[in-house]
Motif scaffolding. Sequence first.
Motif, PDB file in Angstrom:
ATOM      1  N   LEU A   1       0.813  -1.214   0.000  1.00 21.98           N
ATOM      2  CA  LEU A   1       0.000   0.000   0.000  1.00 21.98           C
ATOM      3  C   LEU A   1       0.848   1.266   0.000  1.00 21.98           C
ATOM      4  O   LEU A   1       0.459   2.269  -0.592  1.00 21.98           O
ATOM      5  CB  LEU A   1      -0.935   0.003   1.220  1.00 21.98           C
ATOM      6  CG  LEU A   1      -1.912  -1.173   1.306  1.00 21.98           C
ATOM      7  CD1 LEU A   1      -2.693  -1.112   2.617  1.00 21.98           C
ATOM      8  CD2 LEU A   1      -2.850  -1.180   0.108  1.00 21.98           C
ATOM      9  N   ALA A   2       1.990   1.209   0.697  1.00 24.64           N
ATOM     10  CA  ALA A   2       2.825   2.407   0.785  1.00 24.64           C
ATOM     11  C   ALA A   2       4.228   2.039   1.234  1.00 24.64           C
ATOM     12  O   ALA A   2       4.434   1.036   1.914  1.00 24.64           O
ATOM     13  CB  ALA A   2       2.225   3.399   1.778  1.00 24.64           C
ATOM     14  N   VAL A   3       5.187   2.881   0.848  1.00 21.83           N
ATOM     15  CA  VAL A   3       6.567   2.791   1.319  1.00 21.83           C
ATOM     16  C   VAL A   3       6.911   4.158   1.888  1.00 21.83           C
ATOM     17  O   VAL A   3       6.676   5.182   1.243  1.00 21.83           O
ATOM     18  CB  VAL A   3       7.540   2.430   0.175  1.00 21.83           C
ATOM     19  CG1 VAL A   3       8.980   2.421   0.674  1.00 21.83           C
ATOM     20  CG2 VAL A   3       7.179   1.096  -0.449  1.00 21.83           C
ATOM     21  N   PHE A   4       7.438   4.155   3.106  1.00 23.68           N
ATOM     22  CA  PHE A   4       7.825   5.393   3.784  1.00 23.68           C
ATOM     23  C   PHE A   4       9.320   5.354   4.041  1.00 23.68           C
ATOM     24  O   PHE A   4       9.822   4.407   4.656  1.00 23.68           O
ATOM     25  CB  PHE A   4       7.099   5.540   5.131  1.00 23.68           C
ATOM     26  CG  PHE A   4       5.605   5.401   5.034  1.00 23.68           C
ATOM     27  CD1 PHE A   4       4.821   6.465   4.636  1.00 23.68           C
ATOM     28  CD2 PHE A   4       4.984   4.202   5.341  1.00 23.68           C
ATOM     29  CE1 PHE A   4       3.446   6.339   4.546  1.00 23.68           C
ATOM     30  CE2 PHE A   4       3.606   4.058   5.262  1.00 23.68           C
ATOM     31  CZ  PHE A   4       2.838   5.137   4.855  1.00 23.68           C
ATOM     32  N   ASN A   5      10.026   6.372   3.566  1.00 24.86           N
ATOM     33  CA  ASN A   5      11.462   6.474   3.787  1.00 24.86           C
ATOM     34  C   ASN A   5      11.720   7.548   4.823  1.00 24.86           C
ATOM     35  O   ASN A   5      11.304   8.696   4.647  1.00 24.86           O
ATOM     36  CB  ASN A   5      12.182   6.846   2.485  1.00 24.86           C
ATOM     37  CG  ASN A   5      12.143   5.711   1.490  1.00 24.86           C
ATOM     38  OD1 ASN A   5      12.770   4.687   1.699  1.00 24.86           O
ATOM     39  ND2 ASN A   5      11.385   5.886   0.415  1.00 24.86           N
TER      40      ASN A   5
ATOM     41  N   PHE B   1       9.897   1.895   5.814  1.00 23.97           N
ATOM     42  CA  PHE B   1       8.720   1.150   6.228  1.00 23.97           C
ATOM     43  C   PHE B   1       7.939   0.739   4.990  1.00 23.97           C
ATOM     44  O   PHE B   1       7.723   1.559   4.104  1.00 23.97           O
ATOM     45  CB  PHE B   1       7.810   2.015   7.115  1.00 23.97           C
ATOM     46  CG  PHE B   1       8.447   2.436   8.405  1.00 23.97           C
ATOM     47  CD1 PHE B   1       8.274   1.678   9.554  1.00 23.97           C
ATOM     48  CD2 PHE B   1       9.208   3.600   8.471  1.00 23.97           C
ATOM     49  CE1 PHE B   1       8.856   2.072  10.752  1.00 23.97           C
ATOM     50  CE2 PHE B   1       9.794   3.991   9.661  1.00 23.97           C
ATOM     51  CZ  PHE B   1       9.621   3.229  10.812  1.00 23.97           C
ATOM     52  N   GLU B   2       7.513  -0.519   4.960  1.00 26.71           N
ATOM     53  CA  GLU B   2       6.619  -1.002   3.917  1.00 26.71           C
ATOM     54  C   GLU B   2       5.316  -1.392   4.613  1.00 26.71           C
ATOM     55  O   GLU B   2       5.325  -2.097   5.619  1.00 26.71           O
ATOM     56  CB  GLU B   2       7.199  -2.225   3.202  1.00 26.71           C
ATOM     57  CG  GLU B   2       8.447  -1.918   2.418  1.00 26.71           C
ATOM     58  CD  GLU B   2       9.073  -3.156   1.793  1.00 26.71           C
ATOM     59  OE1 GLU B   2       9.981  -2.966   0.975  1.00 26.71           O
ATOM     60  OE2 GLU B   2       8.674  -4.297   2.126  1.00 26.71           O
ATOM     61  N   TYR B   3       4.208  -0.924   4.053  1.00 27.59           N
ATOM     62  CA  TYR B   3       2.896  -1.160   4.653  1.00 27.59           C
ATOM     63  C   TYR B   3       2.074  -2.006   3.686  1.00 27.59           C
ATOM     64  O   TYR B   3       1.881  -1.618   2.534  1.00 27.59           O
ATOM     65  CB  TYR B   3       2.218   0.187   4.926  1.00 27.59           C
ATOM     66  CG  TYR B   3       0.924   0.095   5.676  1.00 27.59           C
ATOM     67  CD1 TYR B   3       0.859  -0.467   6.945  1.00 27.59           C
ATOM     68  CD2 TYR B   3      -0.247   0.597   5.114  1.00 27.59           C
ATOM     69  CE1 TYR B   3      -0.343  -0.535   7.638  1.00 27.59           C
ATOM     70  CE2 TYR B   3      -1.448   0.539   5.802  1.00 27.59           C
ATOM     71  CZ  TYR B   3      -1.485  -0.036   7.069  1.00 27.59           C
ATOM     72  OH  TYR B   3      -2.675  -0.099   7.754  1.00 27.59           O
TER      73      TYR B   3
END
Length: 182
Positions: free
Chosen positions: A94-98, A104-106
């Motif tokens: 759903l999303a990748v946060f750097n 973070f991978e969600y």
Amino acid sequence: MNANSAPEAARIGRRITALRRERGWSLNELAGRAGVGKATLSGVEAGTRNPTLETLYAIAGQLGLPLAAVLADPRDGVEAVSTVHGTAVTAELLAVFNEPTAVFEYYRVLIKPSLRQTSPAHVAGTTEHLTVYRGIGYVGTSHTPLKVMAGSYATWNADEPHIFEADEDIHGALLIRYPSAA
């Protein structure tokens, strides 16, 4: 992973080839490090084989990267393949946060019953966090699996082999935290 299309499989194969070559590794060396057959890795790199989620994690782990980094090159401007499949787990990215200290991978996940998926160790310092919306089963490290059910939350160190096993369909959200490369 079971890419939805041949172009996606080919793109992922090119990405893995480029990452392997950046490290100066032969195909045989990466296959050995990841514990996958040379023919399997060759087929993945050629885009003629759809790797499982377990295979992709084994490759990404040995490359020292989060899964999303193997699924697409952020410099391409192409989004990562959104859905990957393993023995028991289907995960939709759903999303990748750097952030400065972590990536973070969600994922939205479905864990199918009567199958046990063993995920290989990820990069050192990686943790996984599962929130369960529906279902019952076990997740976590192979030596200390955690029972989960609707409304529960579990976290474990994912830098060692870990399992996903459901007594009934588990629907949930999985957050994977990878430490950033120095």
